[in-house]
Design an enzyme around this catalytic site. Structure first.
Site, PDB file in Angstrom:
ATOM      1  N   ASP A 254      50.404  35.301  38.429  1.00 56.53           N
ATOM      2  CA  ASP A 254      50.263  37.074  38.571  1.00 56.53           C
ATOM      3  C   ASP A 254      50.621  37.373  37.418  1.00 56.53           C
ATOM      4  O   ASP A 254      51.287  36.865  35.847  1.00 56.53           O
ATOM      5  CB  ASP A 254      51.911  37.238  39.463  1.00 56.53           C
ATOM      6  CG  ASP A 254      51.892  39.063  39.395  1.00 56.53           C
ATOM      7  OD1 ASP A 254      50.567  39.918  39.285  1.00 56.53           O
ATOM      8  OD2 ASP A 254      53.284  39.749  39.693  1.00 56.53           O
TER       9      ASP A 254
ATOM     10  N   ASN B 269      45.332  42.870  48.332  1.00 58.51           N
ATOM     11  CA  ASN B 269      44.402  43.539  47.111  1.00 58.51           C
ATOM     12  C   ASN B 269      42.934  44.439  47.577  1.00 58.51           C
ATOM     13  O   ASN B 269      42.030  44.946  46.090  1.00 58.51           O
ATOM     14  CB  ASN B 269      43.805  41.972  46.123  1.00 58.51           C
ATOM     15  CG  ASN B 269      44.732  41.405  45.410  1.00 58.51           C
ATOM     16  OD1 ASN B 269      44.959  40.320  44.805  1.00 58.51           O
ATOM     17  ND2 ASN B 269      45.980  42.323  45.149  1.00 58.51           N
TER      18      ASN B 269
HETATM   19  C1  FPP Z   1      47.054  39.009  39.380  1.00 61.80           C
HETATM   20  O1  FPP Z   1      47.176  39.267  37.997  1.00 61.80           O
HETATM   21  C2  FPP Z   1      46.394  37.824  39.603  1.00 61.80           C
HETATM   22  C3  FPP Z   1      45.295  38.972  40.705  1.00 61.80           C
HETATM   23  C4  FPP Z   1      45.243  39.373  41.569  1.00 61.80           C
HETATM   24  C5  FPP Z   1      44.206  37.334  40.990  1.00 61.80           C
HETATM   25  C6  FPP Z   1      44.039  36.412  40.684  1.00 61.80           C
HETATM   26  C7  FPP Z   1      42.660  36.344  39.755  1.00 61.80           C
HETATM   27  C8  FPP Z   1      42.332  35.589  38.736  1.00 61.80           C
HETATM   28  C9  FPP Z   1      43.483  34.341  37.624  1.00 61.80           C
HETATM   29  C10 FPP Z   1      40.514  35.253  38.638  1.00 61.80           C
HETATM   30  C11 FPP Z   1      40.038  34.692  39.297  1.00 61.80           C
HETATM   31  C12 FPP Z   1      40.087  33.720  39.742  1.00 61.80           C
HETATM   32  C13 FPP Z   1      39.651  32.741  39.402  1.00 61.80           C
HETATM   33  C14 FPP Z   1      39.883  31.441  40.785  1.00 61.80           C
HETATM   34  C15 FPP Z   1      38.180  32.587  39.012  1.00 61.80           C
HETATM   35  P1  FPP Z   1      47.178  41.375  38.710  1.00 61.80           P
HETATM   36  O2  FPP Z   1      46.181  41.400  38.537  1.00 61.80           O
HETATM   37  O3  FPP Z   1      48.491  41.891  39.562  1.00 61.80           O
HETATM   38  O4  FPP Z   1      48.611  41.547  37.285  1.00 61.80           O
HETATM   39  P2  FPP Z   1      49.262  42.244  37.117  1.00 61.80           P
HETATM   40  O5  FPP Z   1      50.429  42.919  38.176  1.00 61.80           O
HETATM   41  O6  FPP Z   1      50.282  42.292  35.740  1.00 61.80           O
HETATM   42  O7  FPP Z   1      48.780  44.195  37.540  1.00 61.80           O
END
Ligand code: FPP
Length: 246
Positions: free
Chosen positions: A18, A66
């Site tokens: 996250d 998501n």
């Molecule tokens: C959370 O950050 C992360 C995600 C929604 C997805 C995780 C995805 C990746 C690390 C990239 C793709 C994955 C792979 C395996 C290629 P957020 O967007 O919720 O952050 P925030 O809470 O700060 O908005």
């Protein structure tokens, strides 16, 4: 870096990655830049976990919730996933990693699904670490489909009411071939589970760090594992009983 005991590593490590969006916003960058940087962290942590000898690594990459994000972000995340799989399958082969996915694959775009199938097939004979991505994954949905299948089988007479047990329920979940996680890490300071592996984490040790996922490097990772190694897992027993069982 912290010295780790190779005998006391979690067999199954699960991670809620996250904070990509916040990492980017704090730097006045677009959220997708944070996700791209997050993919680099995925690479680092996958390689380090495999090198350390962790047997199962499960990463929460995309939740069923998501899909409700802005369309441009969903599209960008799907493109990143596809590119990751296309590029990393060769590295998984070098590192003897078997790739797997949990979640509702029917929701994924066709090209991503194909990339997933290719990676699963190519790596199916590897017997090193099992890397599982949770994609379009929601724990309650997983439990609902398990209950529905179980009811079908009870009605069809292949399972009896008396046979229903923890083991049977676990066998109907997407994670049927993976042991329950020993350790769960969540980055970015949020202290919640967000519908991830609810049944499976009944006895899992939880670890929360303020660090955003793009900044979660080897050093942070080793500190988390050292923290795990210092814990005593009691499974509802008292310390004396646990010591006698060892
Ligand atoms: C959370 O950050 C992360 C995600 C929604 C997805 C995780 C995805 C990746 C690390 C990239 C793709 C994955 C792979 C395996 C290629 P957020 O967007 O919720 O952050 P925030 O809470 O700060 O908005």
């Amino acid at each position: 870096m912290q010295i780790l005991d190779p005998e006391k590593l979690p067999r199954h490590l699960a991670i809620i990655m996250d904070g990509n969006g916040r990492w980017a916003q704090e730097r006045m960058l677009k959220r997708i830049v944070g996700h791209r940087k997050g993919v680099e962290t995925v690479r680092t942590i996958v390689e380090e976990s495999s090198r350390l000898g962790i047997k199962y690594l499960t990463l929460f990459a995309f939740s069923s919730e998501n899909w409700l994000r802005p369309k441009t972000e969903v599209r960008a995340l799907m493109a990143l996933l596809k590119a990751y799989l296309a590029k990393e399958t060769a590295r998984m082969m070098t590192n003897n990693i078997r790739f797997a996915v949990i979640g509702d694959r029917a929701d994924l775009p066709e090209d991503v699904n194909k990339a997933v199938t290719d990676a699963v097939t190519k790596t199916s004979q590897n017997d090193g670490m099992v890397l599982t991505l949770a994609l379009s994954y929601g724990s309650r949905k997983e439990i609902i489909q398990a209950v529905a299948q179980l009811v079908d089988n009870v009605l069809a007479g292949t399972v009896t009411r008396e046979e229903i047990s923890e083991e049977i329920i676990s066998a109907y979940l997407y994670t049927r071939e993976i042991p329950d996680p020993d350790f769960l890490i969540r980055t970015s300071g949020e202290m919640r589970i967000s519908n991830f592996l609810l049944w499976q984490i009944a006895y899992t040790e939880l670890y929360f760090t303020e660090v955003n996922w793009p900044d979660f490097g080897k050093e942070e990772f080793h500190s988390a594992l050292a923290n795990y190694q210092a814990r005593e897992r009691r499974y509802g027993l008292i310390s004396d009983q646990v010591r006698k069982r060892r």
